[in-house]
Design a protein around this motif. Structure first.
Motif, PDB file in Angstrom:
ATOM      1  N   SER A  67       7.705  75.127 -19.647  1.00 39.28           N
ATOM      2  CA  SER A  67       8.945  74.737 -18.966  1.00 39.28           C
ATOM      3  C   SER A  67       8.767  74.782 -17.448  1.00 39.28           C
ATOM      4  N   GLU A  68       8.046  75.784 -16.956  1.00 39.04           N
ATOM      5  CA  GLU A  68       7.793  75.892 -15.518  1.00 39.04           C
ATOM      6  C   GLU A  68       6.948  74.719 -15.032  1.00 39.04           C
ATOM      7  N   LYS A  69       5.941  74.344 -15.800  1.00 39.26           N
ATOM      8  CA  LYS A  69       5.112  73.190 -15.437  1.00 39.26           C
ATOM      9  C   LYS A  69       5.948  71.922 -15.387  1.00 39.26           C
ATOM     10  N   ILE A  70       6.827  71.752 -16.362  1.00 42.64           N
ATOM     11  CA  ILE A  70       7.706  70.570 -16.389  1.00 42.64           C
ATOM     12  C   ILE A  70       8.592  70.548 -15.154  1.00 42.64           C
ATOM     13  N   ASN A  71       9.166  71.691 -14.805  1.00 43.37           N
ATOM     14  CA  ASN A  71      10.037  71.766 -13.627  1.00 43.37           C
ATOM     15  C   ASN A  71       9.274  71.415 -12.351  1.00 43.37           C
ATOM     16  N   ARG A  72       8.056  71.939 -12.218  1.00 39.54           N
ATOM     17  CA  ARG A  72       7.254  71.645 -11.019  1.00 39.54           C
ATOM     18  C   ARG A  72       6.890  70.167 -10.955  1.00 39.54           C
ATOM     19  N   LEU A  73       6.546  69.582 -12.092  1.00 43.11           N
ATOM     20  CA  LEU A  73       6.211  68.161 -12.108  1.00 43.11           C
ATOM     21  C   LEU A  73       7.425  67.288 -11.789  1.00 43.11           C
ATOM     22  N   GLU A  74       8.581  67.657 -12.310  1.00 43.45           N
ATOM     23  CA  GLU A  74       9.795  66.894 -12.008  1.00 43.45           C
ATOM     24  C   GLU A  74      10.133  66.990 -10.528  1.00 43.45           C
ATOM     25  N   GLN A  75       9.930  68.160  -9.939  1.00 40.90           N
ATOM     26  CA  GLN A  75      10.169  68.328  -8.503  1.00 40.90           C
ATOM     27  C   GLN A  75       9.185  67.471  -7.700  1.00 40.90           C
ATOM     28  N   ALA A  76       7.922  67.469  -8.086  1.00 38.02           N
ATOM     29  CA  ALA A  76       6.924  66.645  -7.394  1.00 38.02           C
ATOM     30  C   ALA A  76       7.281  65.164  -7.500  1.00 38.02           C
ATOM     31  N   LYS A  77       7.731  64.752  -8.667  1.00 43.41           N
ATOM     32  CA  LYS A  77       8.114  63.354  -8.863  1.00 43.41           C
ATOM     33  C   LYS A  77       9.293  62.982  -7.958  1.00 43.41           C
ATOM     34  N   ARG A  78      10.271  63.880  -7.855  1.00 39.70           N
ATOM     35  CA  ARG A  78      11.412  63.619  -6.961  1.00 39.70           C
ATOM     36  C   ARG A  78      10.955  63.515  -5.509  1.00 39.70           C
ATOM     37  N   GLN A  79      10.048  64.393  -5.103  1.00 37.10           N
ATOM     38  CA  GLN A  79       9.559  64.365  -3.722  1.00 37.10           C
ATOM     39  C   GLN A  79       8.786  63.079  -3.431  1.00 37.10           C
ATOM     40  N   ILE A  80       7.985  62.632  -4.385  1.00 39.17           N
ATOM     41  CA  ILE A  80       7.257  61.378  -4.201  1.00 39.17           C
ATOM     42  C   ILE A  80       8.235  60.219  -4.096  1.00 39.17           C
ATOM     43  N   ASN A  81       9.271  60.225  -4.921  1.00 41.67           N
ATOM     44  CA  ASN A  81      10.278  59.168  -4.874  1.00 41.67           C
ATOM     45  C   ASN A  81      11.001  59.167  -3.525  1.00 41.67           C
ATOM     46  N   GLU A  82      11.332  60.343  -3.017  1.00 41.87           N
ATOM     47  CA  GLU A  82      11.991  60.435  -1.712  1.00 41.87           C
ATOM     48  C   GLU A  82      11.081  59.914  -0.605  1.00 41.87           C
ATOM     49  N   GLU A  83       9.803  60.276  -0.673  1.00 42.43           N
ATOM     50  CA  GLU A  83       8.836  59.801   0.313  1.00 42.43           C
ATOM     51  C   GLU A  83       8.676  58.285   0.226  1.00 42.43           C
ATOM     52  N   GLN A  84       8.641  57.764  -0.990  1.00 40.99           N
ATOM     53  CA  GLN A  84       8.529  56.320  -1.179  1.00 40.99           C
ATOM     54  C   GLN A  84       9.734  55.613  -0.566  1.00 40.99           C
ATOM     55  N   ASN A  85      10.921  56.126  -0.803  1.00 41.47           N
ATOM     56  CA  ASN A  85      12.122  55.513  -0.238  1.00 41.47           C
ATOM     57  C   ASN A  85      12.122  55.570   1.289  1.00 41.47           C
ATOM     58  N   ALA A  86      11.663  56.699   1.843  1.00 36.38           N
ATOM     59  CA  ALA A  86      11.585  56.814   3.302  1.00 36.38           C
ATOM     60  C   ALA A  86      10.594  55.800   3.863  1.00 36.38           C
ATOM     61  N   CYS A  87       9.467  55.643   3.207  1.00 38.82           N
ATOM     62  CA  CYS A  87       8.460  54.686   3.663  1.00 38.82           C
ATOM     63  C   CYS A  87       8.962  53.254   3.581  1.00 38.82           C
ATOM     64  N   LEU A  88       9.719  52.959   2.538  1.00 41.52           N
ATOM     65  CA  LEU A  88      10.280  51.610   2.413  1.00 41.52           C
ATOM     66  C   LEU A  88      11.186  51.288   3.597  1.00 41.52           C
ATOM     67  N   GLY A  89      11.883  52.304   4.088  1.00 45.66           N
ATOM     68  CA  GLY A  89      12.742  52.096   5.246  1.00 45.66           C
ATOM     69  C   GLY A  89      11.979  51.965   6.546  1.00 45.66           C
ATOM     70  N   GLU A  90      10.775  52.509   6.592  1.00 46.27           N
ATOM     71  CA  GLU A  90       9.994  52.521   7.823  1.00 46.27           C
ATOM     72  C   GLU A  90       8.950  51.412   7.929  1.00 46.27           C
ATOM     73  N   ILE A  91       8.524  50.858   6.818  1.00 43.45           N
ATOM     74  CA  ILE A  91       7.397  49.921   6.838  1.00 43.45           C
ATOM     75  C   ILE A  91       7.654  48.687   7.706  1.00 43.45           C
ATOM     76  N   GLY A  92       8.873  48.241   7.737  1.00 44.97           N
ATOM     77  CA  GLY A  92       9.200  47.050   8.524  1.00 44.97           C
ATOM     78  C   GLY A  92       8.966  47.247  10.002  1.00 44.97           C
ATOM     79  N   LYS A  93       8.986  48.488  10.444  1.00 44.38           N
ATOM     80  CA  LYS A  93       8.797  48.769  11.875  1.00 44.38           C
ATOM     81  C   LYS A  93       7.378  48.463  12.337  1.00 44.38           C
ATOM     82  N   ILE A  94       6.441  48.375  11.401  1.00 48.10           N
ATOM     83  CA  ILE A  94       5.058  48.064  11.774  1.00 48.10           C
ATOM     84  C   ILE A  94       4.974  46.689  12.430  1.00 48.10           C
ATOM     85  N   LYS A  95       5.802  45.769  12.001  1.00 44.50           N
ATOM     86  CA  LYS A  95       5.733  44.393  12.499  1.00 44.50           C
ATOM     87  C   LYS A  95       6.571  44.159  13.756  1.00 44.50           C
ATOM     88  N   TYR A  96       7.176  45.202  14.294  1.00 43.21           N
ATOM     89  CA  TYR A  96       8.013  45.034  15.483  1.00 43.21           C
ATOM     90  C   TYR A  96       7.411  45.787  16.642  1.00 43.21           C
TER      91      TYR A  96
END
Length: 125
Positions: A5-34
Motif C-alpha cells: 500500500s505504501e508503494k502504491i501511495n508513493r507511485l500515485e504521488q509521483a504520477k501526480r507530480q509528473i502530471n503537474e510538471e507536464q502541465n506546467a511545461c505545456l504552459g511554458e513551452i510556447g515561450k521558447i518561440k518568443y
C-alpha cells in the motif's frame, strides 16, 4: 500488505507530480518561440539562433508529449501490478484466517483445514 500500500501511495504521488510538471511545461513551452524575430534579425546569426530555438522547442515537445506520458504509463503499470499483489495478499490472508478458524474447531474439521491449506499452498506456490 502495508508495504504494498505504501508503494502504491508513493507511485500515485509521483504520477501526480509528473502530471503537474507536464502541465506546467505545456504552459511554458510556447515561450521558447518568443519574441518573434520577424525582419528585425537577419543573417547567419539570426538563422543559427532560430535553428537553436527550433531544436529546443522540438526537444521540449518530445519530453512533454512523449517522455512524460511514458513515465506515467510505466507508473500506472506498476500500480496495477501492486494492486494485483495486494488483492492476492488479501485473499491469502482470508484463506489463512479461515484455516485458523477451522483449526480452532478441533479434529472434526481437520479435513476441511487440510483442504484449505492445500488450496492456499497451490495458490501461492
Amino acid at each position: 500488505m502495508s508495504d504494498v500500500s505504501e508503494k502504491i501511495n508513493r507511485l500515485e504521488q509521483a504520477k501526480r507530480q509528473i502530471n503537474e510538471e507536464q502541465n506546467a511545461c505545456l504552459g511554458e513551452i510556447g515561450k521558447i518561440k518568443y519574441p518573434e524575430l520577424a525582419g528585425s534579425w537577419m543573417g547567419k546569426r539570426a538563422g543559427d539562433f532560430q535553428d537553436a530555438r527550433s531544436d529546443a522547442y522540438k526537444a521540449m515537445s518530445t519530453i512533454i508529449h512523449v517522455d512524460y506520458d511514458d513515465y506515467q504509463e510505466k507508473i500506472e503499470g506498476k500500480i496495477t501490478m501492486l494492486n494485483i499483489e495486494k488483492t492476492a495478499l488479501n485473499a491469502a490472508g482470508t484463506i489463512a484466517h479461515e484455516a485458523d478458524a477451522l483449526l480452532g474447531k478441533g479434529e472434526t474439521f481437520i479435513e476441511q483445514l487440510e483442504s484449505k491449506i492445500s488450496y492456499l499452498k497451490g495458490w501461492l506456490f
